[in-house]
Write an enzyme that holds these catalytic residues in place. Structure first.
Site, short mmCIF file in Angstrom:
data_model
loop_
_atom_site.label_atom_id
_atom_site.label_comp_id
_atom_site.label_asym_id
_atom_site.label_seq_id
_atom_site.Cartn_x
_atom_site.Cartn_y
_atom_site.Cartn_z
N HIS A 137 -22.45 -13.89 -33.60
CA HIS A 137 -21.56 -14.93 -34.15
C HIS A 137 -22.32 -16.21 -34.46
O HIS A 137 -23.32 -16.53 -33.81
CB HIS A 137 -20.43 -15.27 -33.16
CG HIS A 137 -19.42 -14.19 -32.98
ND1 HIS A 137 -18.34 -14.04 -33.81
CD2 HIS A 137 -19.34 -13.19 -32.08
CE1 HIS A 137 -17.62 -13.00 -33.42
NE2 HIS A 137 -18.21 -12.46 -32.35
N HIS A 170 -15.21 -4.46 -29.03
CA HIS A 170 -14.30 -5.35 -29.76
C HIS A 170 -14.29 -5.04 -31.26
O HIS A 170 -15.33 -4.69 -31.83
CB HIS A 170 -14.68 -6.83 -29.53
CG HIS A 170 -14.31 -7.32 -28.16
ND1 HIS A 170 -14.89 -8.41 -27.57
CD2 HIS A 170 -13.39 -6.85 -27.27
CE1 HIS A 170 -14.36 -8.61 -26.36
NE2 HIS A 170 -13.46 -7.66 -26.15
N ASP A 200 -22.32 -10.25 -28.18
CA ASP A 200 -21.59 -11.42 -27.71
C ASP A 200 -22.01 -11.82 -26.29
O ASP A 200 -21.26 -12.44 -25.55
CB ASP A 200 -20.08 -11.16 -27.72
CG ASP A 200 -19.51 -11.12 -29.13
OD1 ASP A 200 -20.26 -11.38 -30.08
OD2 ASP A 200 -18.31 -10.84 -29.26
N HIS A 213 -19.12 -10.34 -20.86
CA HIS A 213 -18.16 -10.52 -21.96
C HIS A 213 -17.18 -9.34 -21.95
O HIS A 213 -15.97 -9.52 -21.98
CB HIS A 213 -18.94 -10.60 -23.28
CG HIS A 213 -18.09 -10.69 -24.50
ND1 HIS A 213 -17.32 -11.79 -24.77
CD2 HIS A 213 -17.89 -9.83 -25.52
CE1 HIS A 213 -16.67 -11.59 -25.92
NE2 HIS A 213 -17.00 -10.41 -26.38
N ASP A 219 -14.19 -6.74 -33.91
CA ASP A 219 -15.10 -7.45 -34.83
C ASP A 219 -16.55 -6.97 -34.70
O ASP A 219 -17.46 -7.56 -35.28
CB ASP A 219 -15.00 -8.98 -34.64
CG ASP A 219 -15.43 -9.44 -33.26
OD1 ASP A 219 -15.09 -8.78 -32.26
OD2 ASP A 219 -16.13 -10.47 -33.18
N HIS A 220 -16.75 -5.89 -33.94
CA HIS A 220 -18.08 -5.27 -33.82
C HIS A 220 -18.08 -3.80 -34.22
O HIS A 220 -19.14 -3.24 -34.50
CB HIS A 220 -18.62 -5.44 -32.39
CG HIS A 220 -18.75 -6.88 -32.01
ND1 HIS A 220 -19.96 -7.53 -31.98
CD2 HIS A 220 -17.81 -7.82 -31.73
CE1 HIS A 220 -19.75 -8.82 -31.67
NE2 HIS A 220 -18.45 -9.00 -31.52
N HIS A 257 -20.55 -3.55 -28.18
CA HIS A 257 -19.35 -3.43 -27.35
C HIS A 257 -18.16 -3.07 -28.23
O HIS A 257 -18.28 -3.01 -29.45
CB HIS A 257 -19.11 -4.69 -26.51
CG HIS A 257 -18.82 -5.95 -27.28
ND1 HIS A 257 -19.73 -6.53 -28.12
CD2 HIS A 257 -17.71 -6.74 -27.33
CE1 HIS A 257 -19.21 -7.63 -28.64
NE2 HIS A 257 -17.97 -7.77 -28.19
#
Ligand code: ZN
Ligand code: FE
Length: 267
Positions: A182, A69, A144, A125, A71-72, A67
């Protein structure tokens, strides 16, 4: 100093490495031995991936994003600049992840070397979230969507959408390794324990998880079979547990919605 990486799969066809980065993110690197192809799943950062690839003397052949975000996808640009590799993501996210070359929808199946990879859309999410399933190796890169003892927060999707996404994952074999993005297990455990009515096997599960953390080791991947027993968001399918929670009379999606809200408010 060599890059911190855990080898979580080693077979004649495939090796998979897990790199802990940032506060609690995991990046996964797949090496398909037959064709000597390498892919990265959700590169939060480029530097640790690049360092690991250099240590192995490997090029990068693909980026798989679950996805949009940061942090990905934070490492996408540098890695693509360096390796010129394609970027796989959902069709939905192709307008918000730069340079997507392979925009995929629910049910897409593709080959990576000799690997077969199935894509499942798991909105909840985020609306564009997808997961990558390797049926021949029983591995699921679930981003996530699903965590050990937890699931992703609903930033974009409805509880109904997320529940449908989780129901799809529940169809996979119990031995499937859940490669989550995570390390949230011990924090999630506090919520699971607050609900009570724990499965008899929970005590040994959480002891194992705590031991791993005390050795600075990841608690994921975890097995779907175990999450079905201990993860409160999957346990809503257990009629006895649901009625112990006072949720026995309502549909599964509503049970899920209730728990997701309770977790959001949990402190
Ligand atoms: Zn996210
Ligand atoms: Fe994330």
């Amino acid at each position: 100093m060599s890059t911190l990486a855990f080898e979580i799969m080693k077979s004649p066809e495939l090796s998979v490495y897990q790199l802990p980065v940032l506060e609690d993110n995991y990046i996964y690197i797949l090496r398909e031995h037959g064709s000597s192809l390498t892919a990265v799943v959700d590169p939060a950062l480029s530097a640790p991936v690049q360092r690991f690839l250099e240590e192995q003397n490997w090029a990068l052949d693909a980026i798989f994003n679950t996805h949009h975000h940061l942090d990905h996808i934070g490492g996408n640009r540098d890695l693509r600049a360096h390796h010129g590799c394609p970027i796989y993501a959902s069709n939905y996210d192709s307008s918000r992840i730069p340079d997507v070359t392979h925009a995929m929808d629910q049910g897409a199946r593709f080959r990576f070397g000799r690997l077969t990879i199935d894509v499942k859309a798991t909105p909840g999410h985020t609306l564009g979230h997808i997961v990558y399933h390797l049926p021949d190796h029983r591995m699921l890169f679930c981003g996530d969507t699903l965590f050990a003892l937890g699931c992703g927060r609903l930033f974009e999707g409805t509880p109904e959408q997320m529940w449908q996404s989780l129901e799809q994952l529940l169809q996979l074999p119990g031995e499937t390794m859940l490669c989550c993005a995570h390390e949230y297990t011990l924090a999630n455990a506090k919520f699971a324990e607050s609900l009570g009515h724990l499965h008899p096997g929970y005590a040994s599960y959480i002891t194992r998880m705590k031991q791993l953390r005390s050795m600075q080791r990841p608690t994921v991947p975890t097995l779907l079979r175990e999450e079905k027993l201990y993860n409160p968001f999957l346990r809503v399918t257990d009629p006895l547990w649901a009625s112990a929670m006072g949720l026995g009379e309502i549909p599964l999606a509503e049970r899920f919605a209730h728990l997701r809200l309770a977790k959001d408010q949990f402190k």
